[in-house]
Write a protein that holds these residues in place. Structure first.
Motif, short mmCIF file in Angstrom:
data_model
loop_
_atom_site.label_atom_id
_atom_site.label_comp_id
_atom_site.label_asym_id
_atom_site.label_seq_id
_atom_site.Cartn_x
_atom_site.Cartn_y
_atom_site.Cartn_z
N PRO A 1 0.81 -1.28 0.02
CA PRO A 1 0.03 0.04 -0.13
C PRO A 1 0.72 1.46 -0.05
N TYR A 2 2.17 1.14 0.26
CA TYR A 2 2.96 2.35 0.46
C TYR A 2 3.87 2.54 -0.78
N ASP A 3 3.88 1.60 -1.83
CA ASP A 3 4.82 1.47 -2.92
C ASP A 3 4.21 2.36 -4.23
N THR A 4 4.76 3.33 -4.56
CA THR A 4 4.12 4.27 -5.55
C THR A 4 4.51 3.68 -6.74
N GLU A 5 5.46 3.03 -6.86
CA GLU A 5 5.83 2.06 -8.10
C GLU A 5 5.01 0.71 -8.40
N LYS A 6 4.26 0.64 -7.37
CA LYS A 6 3.17 -0.77 -7.34
C LYS A 6 3.93 -1.67 -7.89
N HIS A 7 4.78 -2.30 -7.12
CA HIS A 7 5.60 -3.48 -7.68
C HIS A 7 4.54 -4.63 -7.14
N VAL A 8 4.44 -5.67 -8.01
CA VAL A 8 3.68 -6.78 -7.73
C VAL A 8 4.52 -7.88 -7.12
N TRP A 9 3.95 -8.13 -6.12
CA TRP A 9 4.58 -9.45 -5.26
C TRP A 9 3.85 -10.63 -5.29
N MET A 10 4.50 -11.73 -5.94
CA MET A 10 3.82 -13.01 -5.69
C MET A 10 4.68 -14.17 -4.88
N ILE A 11 4.09 -15.01 -4.26
CA ILE A 11 4.61 -15.77 -3.35
C ILE A 11 4.34 -17.14 -4.06
N THR B 1 8.17 -5.73 -11.72
CA THR B 1 7.87 -4.54 -12.06
C THR B 1 6.33 -4.71 -12.29
N TYR B 2 5.66 -3.48 -12.33
CA TYR B 2 4.05 -3.10 -12.35
C TYR B 2 3.90 -3.69 -13.76
N ASP B 3 4.51 -3.54 -14.70
CA ASP B 3 4.09 -3.84 -15.92
C ASP B 3 4.69 -5.50 -16.30
N GLY B 4 5.10 -5.94 -15.53
CA GLY B 4 5.40 -7.30 -15.68
C GLY B 4 6.44 -7.64 -16.78
N SER B 5 7.27 -6.65 -16.97
CA SER B 5 8.45 -6.67 -17.90
C SER B 5 9.63 -7.73 -17.16
N ALA B 6 9.77 -7.53 -15.81
CA ALA B 6 11.00 -7.97 -15.36
C ALA B 6 10.79 -8.35 -13.79
#
Length: 397
Positions: A158-168, A179-184
């Motif tokens: 909720p604090y990440d303005t770059e909105k990295h997407v975490w998956m476990i 990365t938010y766009d899923g490129s890396a």
């Protein structure tokens, strides 16, 4: 008197009285859910004979971006319509593990005679359930070992303005930050197929939560018995927890399936101790504060929980209980306040609710590992605000 349910998915003209049976509110103060998301397009391949798999998690970034991670598509029985959830088939559950393999990559001999296919495992849909994004480029990550079963949790800090997407990925002991766009893959924790307890070894990790400065905590996990703390630069700081000395009488800081984690505004960590049917509470340095039961041990299984802010400005804990297939609400002191739903395959009932999230419009979403579906819960007109799950924290919205 039992009320008449609104049509699945209906909003306009829906009754403002919750449907009840025997004193149990079936759908709470929500319209009875209907099919969601929409069937996916046959652009890459036909979906004839296939349906949703076990759905590990759902996360509402916004009303128009609902992230869903499923554990591959599953074959249907002959004659069934594509995209019919396993919950509606009445022939067992959506199997979450690979054919003949256990959760720890051991042969079980329990062969189903078919395999899932790794398609549409990471998707994003809008408020109508239509596909708006997907990440097929990362599906190979889930099948790196024979017993891989897919993603367990998807979240954005909720604090990440770059909105990295975490998956476990619990089965393969890996934690990804995309990365938010899923490129890396921006960062990865854990070692493929390696079970352990260390700065970069996990034992089937399950969830993640953050402090405002970027410090984060990982619940670890199905096999592990700890919470692990990392600073904002991904440096390991500490961990705490152990297996019970006396399994019949587990004490504080003793775990059996550390399955979900959430942090309150006052920086207290609420951690689901699933097999012990309780939530344990710690400060950010791992000091035990108190714990409370979510039901009777052996029956209640708190699969997931979120701390949500309601219109009264107060935070409350909303839990999906996979043992009783109910959604329950507690205050931050652990007092039970409310609950609804029942086990069952029809829409509005639950079979293994494994994840819960809410969007900014007040809609709630649940993901079912055994039902093989996501359900969208739309509040009834004039619903009691205290019986509607509140807002998740999103500082970047």
């Amino acid at each position: 008197t039992e009320d008449t349910a609104a049509a699945p998915g209906a909003q306009e003209g829906a009754m403002a009285t919750p449907v009840a049976h025997g004193g149990q509110e079936l759908f709470g103060h929500y319209v009875q859910p209907g099919p969601f998301p929409q069937p996916l397009p046959d652009d890459r391949h036909s979906h004839d004979g296939w349906t949703w798999g076990s759905v590990g998690a759902v996360f509402a970034e916004s009303p128009e971006r609902i992230w869903i991670v499923q554990r591959g598509e599953l074959p249907l029985f002959e004659g069934e319509e594509p995209w019919t959830p396993y919950a509606l088939l009445g022939r067992g559950s959506a199997p979450p593990t690979t054919d003949g393999m256990s959760a720890t990559c051991q042969q079980t001999g329990n062969l189903r005679g078919y395999e899932r296919r790794w398609e549409h495992s990471i998707i994003v849909v809008n408020s109508d359930g239509a596909l708006v994004d997907e990440w097929p480029q990362w599906e190979y990550l889930m099948s790196q070992q024979p017993c891989g079963r897919g993603i367990h949790k998807v979240k954005i800090s909720p604090y990440d303005t770059e909105k990295h997407v975490w998956m476990i990925d619990d089965q393969l002991h890996l934690i990804y930050r995309f990365t938010y766009d899923g490129s890396a893959i921006d960062h990865q924790l854990g070692q493929l197929g390696v079970r352990g307890r260390g700065p970069n070894e996990f034992d089937r990790p399950t969830d993640i939560a953050w402090l405002p400065d970027g410090t984060y905590f990982i619940s670890d996990g199905y096999g592990g018995t700890r919470v692990a703390k990392f600073d904002a630069n991904d440096n390991f700081v500490m961990d705490w927890g152990q297996a019970p000395v006396d399994p019949a009488n587990p004490g504080p800081n003793e775990w059996n399936t550390v399955h979900s984690i959430a942090i309150s505004e006052d920086r207290m960590l609420y951690v689901a101790d699933r097999a012990h049917a309780r939530i344990q509470v710690f400060d950010e340095n791992g000091n035990f504060q108190f714990m409370f039961p979510t039901g009777q041990r052996g029956e209640s299984l708190p699969y997931a929980h979120e701390i949500l802010t309601e219109p009264d400005g107060q935070e409350y804990i909303w839990v999906t209980d996979g043992g009783t297939d109910r959604i329950t609400k507690y205050d931050l002191q652990g007092n039970y306040l409310y609950g609804f739903s029942t086990p069952g395959g029809d829409y509005g009932h639950l079979i293994g609710a494994h994840s819960i999230t809410t969007d900014q419009n007040g809609n709630m979403y649940t993901a079912e590992v055994f039902g093989g579906r996501v359900q969208k819960w739309v509040p009834l007109p004039n619903a009691d605000p205290s019986k509607i799950a509140g807002q998740q924290l999103r500082m970047w919205q």
